[in-house]
Design an enzyme around this catalytic site. Structure first.
Site, PDB file in Angstrom:
ATOM      1  N   ASP A  21      50.574  42.098  40.855  1.00 38.64           N
ATOM      2  CA  ASP A  21      51.597  42.196  41.898  1.00 38.64           C
ATOM      3  C   ASP A  21      52.427  43.458  41.673  1.00 38.64           C
ATOM      4  O   ASP A  21      53.106  43.588  40.656  1.00 38.64           O
ATOM      5  CB  ASP A  21      52.474  40.928  41.827  1.00 38.64           C
ATOM      6  N   ASN A  23      54.893  44.612  43.833  1.00 39.07           N
ATOM      7  CA  ASN A  23      56.238  44.673  44.423  1.00 39.07           C
ATOM      8  C   ASN A  23      57.110  43.452  44.137  1.00 39.07           C
ATOM      9  O   ASN A  23      58.142  43.253  44.772  1.00 39.07           O
ATOM     10  CB  ASN A  23      56.151  44.905  45.945  1.00 39.07           C
ATOM     11  N   ASP A  25      56.794  40.238  44.717  1.00 40.69           N
ATOM     12  CA  ASP A  25      56.929  39.077  45.618  1.00 40.69           C
ATOM     13  C   ASP A  25      56.057  37.895  45.165  1.00 40.69           C
ATOM     14  O   ASP A  25      55.932  36.900  45.883  1.00 40.69           O
ATOM     15  CB  ASP A  25      56.608  39.453  47.072  1.00 40.69           C
ATOM     16  N   ASP A  29      48.675  42.624  45.001  1.00 38.45           N
ATOM     17  CA  ASP A  29      48.589  43.536  46.144  1.00 38.45           C
ATOM     18  C   ASP A  29      47.896  44.837  45.768  1.00 38.45           C
ATOM     19  O   ASP A  29      47.489  45.038  44.616  1.00 38.45           O
ATOM     20  CB  ASP A  29      49.998  43.798  46.713  1.00 38.45           C
ATOM     21  N   ASP A  98      34.695  43.254  51.294  1.00 39.34           N
ATOM     22  CA  ASP A  98      34.136  41.950  51.654  1.00 39.34           C
ATOM     23  C   ASP A  98      33.980  41.922  53.172  1.00 39.34           C
ATOM     24  O   ASP A  98      34.938  42.187  53.894  1.00 39.34           O
ATOM     25  CB  ASP A  98      35.105  40.843  51.188  1.00 39.34           C
ATOM     26  N   ASP A 202      29.803  37.979  53.217  1.00 41.83           N
ATOM     27  CA  ASP A 202      30.175  36.582  53.059  1.00 41.83           C
ATOM     28  C   ASP A 202      29.224  35.665  53.832  1.00 41.83           C
ATOM     29  O   ASP A 202      28.911  35.936  55.000  1.00 41.83           O
ATOM     30  CB  ASP A 202      31.607  36.418  53.600  1.00 41.83           C
ATOM     31  N   GLU A 252      25.935  37.105  50.196  1.00 37.75           N
ATOM     32  CA  GLU A 252      26.167  35.788  49.585  1.00 37.75           C
ATOM     33  C   GLU A 252      25.169  34.833  50.234  1.00 37.75           C
ATOM     34  O   GLU A 252      25.158  34.683  51.451  1.00 37.75           O
ATOM     35  CB  GLU A 252      27.594  35.321  49.855  1.00 37.75           C
ATOM     36  N   HIS A 323      35.433  34.164  42.534  1.00 47.34           N
ATOM     37  CA  HIS A 323      36.635  33.437  42.956  1.00 47.34           C
ATOM     38  C   HIS A 323      36.330  32.020  43.430  1.00 47.34           C
ATOM     39  O   HIS A 323      37.248  31.267  43.736  1.00 47.34           O
ATOM     40  CB  HIS A 323      37.318  34.223  44.075  1.00 47.34           C
ATOM     41  N   ASP A 324      35.040  31.663  43.540  1.00 50.73           N
ATOM     42  CA  ASP A 324      34.676  30.307  43.972  1.00 50.73           C
ATOM     43  C   ASP A 324      34.172  29.451  42.815  1.00 50.73           C
ATOM     44  O   ASP A 324      33.888  28.272  43.000  1.00 50.73           O
ATOM     45  CB  ASP A 324      33.541  30.362  45.007  1.00 50.73           C
TER      46      ASP A 324
END
Ligand code: NOJ
Length: 564
Positions: A21, A23, A25, A29, A98, A202, A252, A323-324
């Protein structure tokens, strides 16, 4: 125009929300990514696959896109993106975007239009159908969404259902409509012209549906997977756009067989460069969430099959995490290695060795390079992924007695395991963010983090660097034939890669115990030059490292180079 650089790539996957991150929040990013480009270069990787960073209402963390040509506000601006690509290219790193075009977000302007009336010009961008039953309120067919429940949602406005193979906020695009295919080509061209070097496509195997959308087997699977026009559509995309750029594509491809993979990636067919097959990550799960015990024999069988069958006519993707998928040390190694940091590291290194000496393009997922683990779940509320939430919703509705089982199954299988913030250091929020992170940081960040790993010569990270270094320009790894050499062993995963001048022998002890290894007398006898080029036990004495019969320590792995 196209070259085959993907065969020499080592790709690092970034899931932007959880990477860094910039910034404060609490959400990762693009500025955060920019701040880590030197880290990535130092690792030695030469390409990044960036999970979606486009505008999105985030029902599925960016896999539901509402504007394909702009960046999600939380992640930054298009100018940030341009600066990031330049920063990557300056460091010799390519960028794979992606491409999520099986579906859009329901907030995409096309769908907003499409919903308005049955004669709207965008109606045919999606699949709309009348319902079944007397009152027309039953879904048009038996297809099941990949996230559970019917793949259709009723829309009162026009008294029709629309199709979504994922969440109801991810309506499927109708690729049979030539206008949709032209839109996709436009998007692909847009990013390539801006400097992207390729795409991870994807759920690309779902883009062609059987005409008329009839009922199918297994929740409709055979009616939308590898559908009737899939090869035609991919060839069209290749001929019209991809072939004109020096880019790579990886599709994928859940449920793909080796024969189908040869069609997608075979030489000269002009479709995709490589695919992600799922067989080895499904050895311990059924239907994405039901856990099964992992058997080494099965993993060997699957990986060896992919190596042999695609040899010479197709190209593999080598991955254990994304990520899955849950974290690989937690998933493939049965012992509670989390409690023993030494064994956690050893097994993470062993798994890398098992995977990355095979033929194909290797992928490492953020955090895998430091051996990050699954996180502990204590309550339903700690599950934030749309897939887990859907599971809990369905359990509550149809089988509340399964709640305890669902908790246990998801603890092992949940995608949230892979999405905990990246662990950079032992400081506040693991150095991921100055603000409140959008998702829980794994409490083990105090010991498992990149700062620690960079300092420790024996870390998983430094081990990975060696592998990347060894792979660079190594023709045996790129082109050599794969030979499974310990088919019947219940403890070892071992194989050879054979090329003209060199043979590599890769030996991995998959178990938390000592295991005997029998060297091949024929290799020693010939007076060949045999050298140990990689080992995860640093203090191996030279005579122990010699290629002969030896005892492998728990999770020990070795790679020998044998030259005639
Ligand atoms: C596959 C992606 O990897 C996953 O994260 C996503 O939920 C589905 N496709 C739908 O886009």
């Amino acid at each position: 125009m196209k070259t085959k650089w993907f065969k020499d790539a080592f790709i690092y996957q970034i899931y932007p929300r959880s990477f860094c991150d910039g910034n404060g929040d609490g959400i990762g990013d693009i500025r955060g990514i920019i701040s880590k480009l030197d880290y990535l270069k130092d690792l030695g990787i030469n390409a990044v696959w960036l999970s979606p960073c486009y505008k999105s209402p985030n029902d599925d963390n960016g896999y539901d896109i509402s504007d394909y040509r702009d960046i999600m506000e939380e992640f930054g601006t298009l100018d940030d993106w341009k600066e990031m690509v330049k920063g990557m290219h300056d460091r010799g790193i390519k960028l794979i975007m992606d491409l999520v075009v099986n579906h859009t977000s329901d907030e995409h302007a096309w769908f907003v239009e499409s919903k308005k009336s049955t004669d709207n010009p965008y109606r045919d961008y999606y699949f709309w159908k009348k319902g079944r039953g007397k009152d027309g309120k039953k879904p048009p067919n038996n297809w099941i969404s990949r996230f559970g429940g019917s793949a259709w949602t009723y829309d009162e406005n026009t008294d029709e259902f629309y199709l979504h193979l994922f969440s109801k906020k991810q309506p499927d695009l109708n690729w049979d409509n030539p206008k949709v295919r032209e839109e996709v080509k436009g998007i692909v061209k847009y990013w390539l012209d801006l400097g992207a070097d390729g795409f991870r496509c994807d759920v690309i195997t779902y883009i062609s549906k059987v005409e008329g959308l009839p009922d199918g087997k297994l929740g409709g699977d055979n009616m939308f997977t590898h559908g009737p026009n899939i090869h035609k559509y991919l060839q069209e995309l290749y001929t019209d756009v991809l072939s004109k750029y020096d880019c790579m594509t990886v599709g994928e491809a859940a449920g793909v067989t080796t024969d189908q993979a040869k069609l997608y990636t075979g030489n000269g067919r002009g479709e995709l460069d490589t695919v992600f097959q799922f067989e080895h990550v499904e050895v311990n799960t059924f239907a994405q969430i039901v856990p099964r015990k992992v058997k080494l024999n099965r993993i060997k069988e699957v990986l060896s099959k992919w190596q042999t069958e695609l040899f010479g006519n197709g190209w593999n993707s080598l991955y254990l995490e994304n990520h899955d998928q849950p974290r690989c040390v937690s998933r493939y190694i049965n012992d509670n290695v989390d409690g023993d940091d030494f064994l956690r590291k050893q097994s993470a290194k062993m798994l890398m060795t098992m995977m990355y000496f095979q033929q194909g393009t290797p992928y490492v997922y953020q955090g895998q390079e430091i051996g990050m683990t699954n996180i502990e779940f204590h309550s339903e509320e700690e599950h934030v992924d749309v897939l887990s939430k859907t599971v809990f919703r369905l359990v509550k509705k149809y089988a509340p007695f399964l709640k305890g089982y669902a908790m246990r199954a998801l603890a092992i299988r949940s995608r949230d395991n892979a999405r905990t913030p990246m662990q950079w250091n032992a400081e506040k929020n693991a150095g991921f963010s100055d603000g409140l992170p959008w998702y829980r940081v794994n409490p083990n960040y105090t010991t498992i983090n990149t700062e620690e790993a960079l300092k420790d010569p024996d870390s998983v990270l430094n081990f990975l660097k060696k592998i990347i270094e060894i792979r660079k320009g190594n023709e045996t790894i790129r082109d050599g034939r794969y030979i499974d050499i310990q088919k019947d062993s219940k403890d070892l995963f071992a194989y050879r890669r054979e090329a003209e001048v060199e043979t590599l022998e890769i030996i991995c002890n998959y178990k938390n115990k000592e295991v005997n290894y029998r060297a091949d007398a024929k290799l020693i006898g010939k007076g060949a030059k045999i050298e140990l080029i990689l080992s995860n036990y640093q203090n191996i004495a030279y005579d122990q490292a010699e290629y002969r019969d030896f005892i492998l320590k728990p999770y020990e792995c070795r790679v020998y180079s044998i030259k005639k």
